[in-house]
Design a protein around this motif. Structure first.
Motif, PDB file in Angstrom:
ATOM      1  N   TYR A   1       0.834  -1.201   0.000  1.00 52.57           N
ATOM      2  CA  TYR A   1       0.000   0.000   0.000  1.00 52.57           C
ATOM      3  C   TYR A   1       0.867   1.250   0.000  1.00 52.57           C
ATOM      4  N   ARG A   2       1.893   1.264   0.856  1.00 56.52           N
ATOM      5  CA  ARG A   2       2.796   2.408   0.900  1.00 56.52           C
ATOM      6  C   ARG A   2       3.443   2.635  -0.466  1.00 56.52           C
ATOM      7  N   HIS A   3       3.884   1.525  -1.082  1.00 61.24           N
ATOM      8  CA  HIS A   3       4.540   1.642  -2.387  1.00 61.24           C
ATOM      9  C   HIS A   3       3.557   2.143  -3.440  1.00 61.24           C
ATOM     10  N   TRP A   4       2.305   1.715  -3.364  1.00 62.62           N
ATOM     11  CA  TRP A   4       1.299   2.158  -4.335  1.00 62.62           C
ATOM     12  C   TRP A   4       1.086   3.658  -4.217  1.00 62.62           C
ATOM     13  N   VAL A   5       0.942   4.159  -2.999  1.00 62.65           N
ATOM     14  CA  VAL A   5       0.740   5.594  -2.804  1.00 62.65           C
ATOM     15  C   VAL A   5       1.934   6.368  -3.320  1.00 62.65           C
ATOM     16  N   ARG A   6       3.142   5.876  -3.022  1.00 67.41           N
ATOM     17  CA  ARG A   6       4.346   6.576  -3.468  1.00 67.41           C
ATOM     18  C   ARG A   6       4.428   6.607  -4.992  1.00 67.41           C
ATOM     19  N   GLU A   7       4.103   5.490  -5.626  1.00 70.91           N
ATOM     20  CA  GLU A   7       4.131   5.441  -7.087  1.00 70.91           C
ATOM     21  C   GLU A   7       3.050   6.339  -7.691  1.00 70.91           C
ATOM     22  N   ALA A   8       1.901   6.425  -7.041  1.00 68.91           N
ATOM     23  CA  ALA A   8       0.828   7.290  -7.539  1.00 68.91           C
ATOM     24  C   ALA A   8       1.282   8.750  -7.534  1.00 68.91           C
TER      25      ALA A   8
ATOM     26  N   MET B   1      -0.384  10.791 -10.604  1.00 70.74           N
ATOM     27  CA  MET B   1      -1.730  10.278 -10.843  1.00 70.74           C
ATOM     28  C   MET B   1      -2.748  11.366 -10.531  1.00 70.74           C
ATOM     29  N   ARG B   2      -3.692  11.546 -11.417  1.00 64.67           N
ATOM     30  CA  ARG B   2      -4.712  12.570 -11.211  1.00 64.67           C
ATOM     31  C   ARG B   2      -5.513  12.270  -9.947  1.00 64.67           C
ATOM     32  N   TRP B   3      -5.900  13.320  -9.230  1.00 64.77           N
ATOM     33  CA  TRP B   3      -6.548  13.152  -7.928  1.00 64.77           C
ATOM     34  C   TRP B   3      -7.862  12.397  -8.014  1.00 64.77           C
ATOM     35  N   ASP B   4      -8.630  12.615  -9.062  1.00 63.80           N
ATOM     36  CA  ASP B   4      -9.898  11.877  -9.177  1.00 63.80           C
ATOM     37  C   ASP B   4      -9.631  10.399  -9.446  1.00 63.80           C
ATOM     38  N   ASP B   5      -8.602  10.100 -10.235  1.00 64.71           N
ATOM     39  CA  ASP B   5      -8.248   8.695 -10.482  1.00 64.71           C
ATOM     40  C   ASP B   5      -7.748   8.029  -9.202  1.00 64.71           C
ATOM     41  N   LEU B   6      -6.915   8.744  -8.450  1.00 64.42           N
ATOM     42  CA  LEU B   6      -6.390   8.199  -7.203  1.00 64.42           C
ATOM     43  C   LEU B   6      -7.538   7.935  -6.225  1.00 64.42           C
TER      44      LEU B   6
ATOM     45  N   GLY C   1      -1.780  -4.169  -9.101  1.00 63.64           N
ATOM     46  CA  GLY C   1      -2.974  -3.535  -9.625  1.00 63.64           C
ATOM     47  C   GLY C   1      -4.064  -3.330  -8.598  1.00 63.64           C
ATOM     48  N   ASN C   2      -3.954  -4.021  -7.450  1.00 63.16           N
ATOM     49  CA  ASN C   2      -4.976  -3.933  -6.405  1.00 63.16           C
ATOM     50  C   ASN C   2      -4.434  -3.354  -5.103  1.00 63.16           C
ATOM     51  N   ALA C   3      -3.192  -2.887  -5.090  1.00 63.02           N
ATOM     52  CA  ALA C   3      -2.553  -2.500  -3.824  1.00 63.02           C
ATOM     53  C   ALA C   3      -3.269  -1.355  -3.116  1.00 63.02           C
ATOM     54  N   ALA C   4      -4.078  -0.581  -3.847  1.00 64.48           N
ATOM     55  CA  ALA C   4      -4.838   0.496  -3.212  1.00 64.48           C
ATOM     56  C   ALA C   4      -5.813  -0.041  -2.175  1.00 64.48           C
ATOM     57  N   VAL C   5      -6.063  -1.348  -2.185  1.00 60.17           N
ATOM     58  CA  VAL C   5      -6.953  -1.958  -1.214  1.00 60.17           C
ATOM     59  C   VAL C   5      -6.434  -1.770   0.213  1.00 60.17           C
ATOM     60  N   GLY C   6      -5.158  -1.420   0.334  1.00 64.54           N
ATOM     61  CA  GLY C   6      -4.598  -1.115   1.648  1.00 64.54           C
ATOM     62  C   GLY C   6      -5.334   0.011   2.343  1.00 64.54           C
ATOM     63  N   TYR C   7      -6.026   0.854   1.564  1.00 66.17           N
ATOM     64  CA  TYR C   7      -6.810   1.945   2.161  1.00 66.17           C
ATOM     65  C   TYR C   7      -7.896   1.404   3.080  1.00 66.17           C
ATOM     66  N   TYR C   8      -8.514   0.288   2.697  1.00 70.20           N
ATOM     67  CA  TYR C   8      -9.531  -0.341   3.546  1.00 70.20           C
ATOM     68  C   TYR C   8      -8.895  -1.269   4.575  1.00 70.20           C
TER      69      TYR C   8
END
Length: 639
Positions: free
Chosen positions: A139-146, A151-156, A171-178
């Motif tokens: 998740y940390r790596h996904w945010v850093r790469e975004a 990455m556009r804010w609406d896409d993020l 491709g699913n690492a943003a799931v760390g948000y939940y």
């Protein structure tokens, strides 16, 4: 063309080793057009000038080069300029050098580093969490790469809110948000509304909000969109796990290996897309619903979105993400525009900057409407939006030591003095100690399989491949067979001799301990209690933007006896001392120390004091000068 290449050449040795962010192919942006940037900045300045006329106030002067230089660096890349960068900027005489500097900063890796700190605080990205045995590494790596890829804010936002699957899958690492809020779905919803829409609805978890319009029923209708969050299907491993959890077996390597599958595979997977319905709590106390009643998802404002209360759906989170980003009118773009204004200017157009106010109700409605429409026109390009703000005359106004005259927001009367954040202080200190910190390798994601901290070579697989195989297992027998093979690799320290194995074992992972002199964004997060970052108020990442700028005795002691003394004052190899090489006399050395530390030359009076100190103390006089300047309020404050 000559001046632009001249600036890049002068900083070439500092910038070229790591252009990881700048070298990536970003989406085209209107902010890439210098004429568009100039026109947009002029329009913002026109609104501000109109406000001054309305208030019958004189427009502030534009600040000098030295103040602008330091301000632009700290706001854009989160550190002071190196001695070389500062001297070069101050000594060249080009009309557009401020524009050049902004371009240089936003195209440097430092922008991504500093912006990542902002994102980590906002999204509460940490390396670990008490009671959580999985890993937030992907998740940390996904945010850093975004952030790195702009990455556009609406896409993020959409990726975070609609995510599902295994966190180890890139491709699913943003799931760390939940997963970050596992077991606290209602708190997660409250955080989402605050982060993305500037709506404070947390009180409505328990009762109608007495200070707002949100009712408890509204809150649960929103929570229904994300309801039904489940881990990966643990049924095939349940019996095996229960056996290994026996008190007598918890110290075995088998238990540790099983824990990897249970916590780091199943525990880092989010099934389903949101049921779209939820039961009211058993203590529900209002007439618009009954305790335990099943209700369907519904949005409380913006364009209405409803879901059925009769059957479970599988796209509630997607519906929520679409509503937040496209069906809330000006609210979504306004909140992020105001966040960026606060980030650049030091104070939101409206305050608190994360509590949405309609443009028409702000003290400068025309400008707030324009900023909101500009964010949409830029397609939520946060870097491009900040680039425009940095190019305004408003950003360049002389610092204002007085409080804002507008209680609800920015009065635009110069940038108010604020103490640097913990990250800005740390990143500036390591710049003085070692030069440009952005030339050092960045922390990379570690997706190797580990049992008890030791890397396991399991047929050349990484955690993503392991997760896919484990999640595909359907029966207990299949799981036991798979676990037996996994244990063989754990005990042998390897699982074969294929080329894939060699590649996995040779995977280069860059990581840093807490004492490494690298950017704050690369260090373990949050920092340990004894670290300078902690002492100066770094966010604990438990709640949104929880950093502090309050002074305390520990900060003074840390500067007097810690990093500053060890790595700067008493360290003859520190970069700021190297900047003295080639200086012709004491006067020039003192000038260079001032430029390295405060980004400005000394006044005549200061020069006299420092010459006297050097004359009285000899070589140690320079150490005393360094200590005095770094400990000064001028160094610690952003103006």
């Amino acid at each position: 063309m000559k001046t632009r290449s001249l600036l890049t050449l002068a900083a070439g040795a500092l910038m070229t080793p790591l252009l990881s962010a700048a070298e990536k192919s970003f989406e085209p942006s209107k902010a890439d057009d210098p004429d568009f940037v100039k026109q947009a900045a002029f329009k913002i300045d026109s609104y501000v000038a109109g406000w001054y006329r309305q208030q019958k106030l004189a427009v502030p002067e534009v600040t000098d080069d030295a103040t602008f230089l330091r301000r632009a660096f700290l706001v854009s890349v989160g550190r002071i300029p190196t001695a070389e960068e500062a001297r070069f900027f101050l000594e060249i005489d080009e009309d557009d050098k401020r524009i050049q500097l902004i371009d240089y900063l936003l195209d440097s890796p430092g922008y991504s580093s500093h912006m990542s700190n902002w994102a980590f605080d906002l999204l509460r990205v940490a390396d670990n969490k008490p009671g959580f045995r999985g890993s937030f590494e992907p998740y940390r790596h996904w945010v850093r790469e975004a952030i790195d890829s702009n990455m556009r804010w609406d896409d993020l936002t959409r990726e975070l809110l609609a995510s599902k699957g295994s966190a180890w899958d890139p491709g699913n690492a943003a799931v760390g948000y939940y997963i970050r809020d596992k077991g606290m779905a209602l708190d997660n919803m409250a955080n989402s509304m605050r982060i993305f829409l500037g709506s404070r609805i947390e009180c409505a978890q328990c009762h109608d909000d007495p200070f707002g319009d949100t009712e408890r029923h509204d809150f649960y209708e929103l929570a229904a969109f994300t309801n039904g969050q489940n881990d990966g299907n643990r049924a095939p491993m349940r019996k095996l796990w229960d056996e290994l959890r026996d008190e007598d077996r918890r110290r075995t390597v088998e238990y540790s290996a099983a824990q990897v599958l249970w916590d780091e595979v199943y525990g880092m997977t989010l099934r389903g897309g949101g049921t779209g319905r939820i039961k009211l709590p058993s203590d529900y106390q209002y007439r618009d619903g009954e305790p335990g009643e099943m209700i369907g998802a519904r949005t409380p404002f913006g364009k209405a979105v409803r879901m059925s209360d009769r059957d479970d759906a599988d796209d509630g989170r997607k519906e929520l993400a679409d509503w937040v980003t496209t069906r809330t009118g000006e609210q979504f773009p306004s909140v992020i525009a105001n966040r960026m204004w606060q980030r650049v200017m030091g104070r939101g157009v409206y305050e608190p900057y994360d509590e949405y106010i309609e443009s028409k109700d702000t003290h400068l409605p025309g400008m707030m409407q324009y900023l909101t429409s500009l964010m949409v026109e830029l397609e939520y390009d946060l870097k491009g939006f900040q680039k425009i703000l940095l190019n305004t005359k408003t950003f360049q106004f002389v610092p204002n030591p007085k409080p804002s005259k507008v209680a609800s927001g920015d009065d635009f009367h110069g940038r108010q003095l604020t103490r640097m954040s913990a990250e800005q202080i740390w990143d500036s200190l390591i710049t003085l100690a070692g030069g440009n910190p952005d030339t050092k390798p960045r922390r990379t994601a570690d997706n190797r399989i580990r049992v008890r901290g030791k890397v396991v070579n399991f047929e050349g697989k990484d955690m993503n491949q392991l997760s896919k195989e484990v999640l595909a297992i359907k029966s207990e027998a299949e799981m036991r067979n798979y676990f037996e093979k996994f244990m063989a690799a754990v005990k042998k320290g390897g699982g074969g001799k294929s080329s894939g194995d060699s590649m996995m074992m040779m995977q280069k992972v860059t990581s840093y301990g807490g004492n490494a002199q690298v950017r704050a964004s690369e260090l373990p997060s949050p920092a340990p209690r004894q670290h300078l970052l902690f002492l100066f108020g770094q966010a604990d990442r438990d709640v949104i933007e929880s950093s502090s700028q309050e002074p305390n005795v520990g900060q003074v002691l840390s500067l007097m006896n810690g990093f500053v003394q060890e790595q700067l004052v008493n360290n003859g190899g520190a970069h700021l001392y190297k900047s003295l090489e080639g200086a012709s006399d004491d006067r020039e050395k003192i000038r260079r120390l001032y430029i390295a530390i405060l980004s400005r030359p000394p006044s005549d009076e200061e020069m006299g004091w420092m010459l006297e100190e050097v004359k009285a103390s000899g070589r140690s006089g320079y150490q005393n000068i360094v200590s005095a300047l770094v400990m000064s309020s001028e160094f610690l404050f952003l103006q």
